[in-house]
Design an enzyme around this catalytic site. Structure first.
Site, PDB file in Angstrom:
ATOM      1  N   GLU A  62     -41.182  40.611 -19.099  1.00  0.00           N
ATOM      2  CA  GLU A  62     -40.732  40.328 -17.237  1.00  0.00           C
ATOM      3  C   GLU A  62     -39.148  39.093 -17.756  1.00  0.00           C
ATOM      4  O   GLU A  62     -38.795  39.643 -16.720  1.00  0.00           O
ATOM      5  CB  GLU A  62     -41.989  39.200 -16.827  1.00  0.00           C
ATOM      6  N   CYS A  93     -43.299  33.902 -16.407  1.00  0.00           N
ATOM      7  CA  CYS A  93     -42.520  34.730 -16.042  1.00  0.00           C
ATOM      8  C   CYS A  93     -42.828  34.748 -14.537  1.00  0.00           C
ATOM      9  O   CYS A  93     -41.784  34.783 -13.978  1.00  0.00           O
ATOM     10  CB  CYS A  93     -43.274  36.665 -16.998  1.00  0.00           C
TER      11      CYS A  93
END
Length: 166
Positions: A62, A93
């Protein structure tokens, strides 16, 4: 705007893409995580887990996808963007998505699926939940500095007429 019956077919395709690139990365000795950021204008940016390849604990799929989107678009503000992740984003993330101002996150596998595969982030989630026993994994403590030394960086920031607000 998502429909009341769930995400669009396009969203499902983008999530499937995140899973596909995660699967390919896992087959090449990378981590089993993939992500796609789709910007407001429709541009897509992919990322796979590069933690072991780059020796970078922050190189989660991510984060890599968000970094690529920001660099590709020339901005740190991804307002209007959507993040598609092969797995539920970990706290780092998710925080990165929040800082990037991403509007929505879709994910496939959840934290329990990740734990079953050996990626158990439960202690990190508990850390942020504020359980005292879990805070021992990374003690964080404020130390006072003399005078106003602790605020000097913010004072300098306030005086910099070339600063870029974020």
């Amino acid at each position: 705007m998502p429909s009341p019956i769930g995400p669009s077919p396009e969203a499902a395709d983008l999530l499937a893409r995140a899973v596909d690139i995660a699967t390919a990365n896992a087959g090449e000795s990378g981590g089993p995580f993939g992500a796609v950021v789709v910007a407001r204008g429709g541009q897509a940016f992919e990322g796979v887990n590069r933690v072991t390849a780059d020796l970078d604990p922050s190189a989660h799929a991510e984060v890599v996808a968000i970094r690529r989107a920001c660099q590709g678009l020339g901005t740190f503000d991804l307002s209007g963007a959507t993040l598609y992740a092969s797995c539920e984003p970990c706290p780092m993330c998710l925080a990165t998505a929040l800082w990037a101002r991403i509007d929505r996150v879709y994910f496939a596998a959840d934290r329990n699926d990740a734990a079953a595969a050996g990626f158990d982030d439960a202690r990190f989630y508990r850390y942020f939940d504020g359980m005292p026993d879990d805070r021992a994994i990374l003690p964080v403590e404020r130390i006072g500095l003399p005078a106003d030394g602790h605020t000097a960086p913010f004072v300098a920031w306030g005086r910099n007429d070339r600063r870029i607000e974020y």
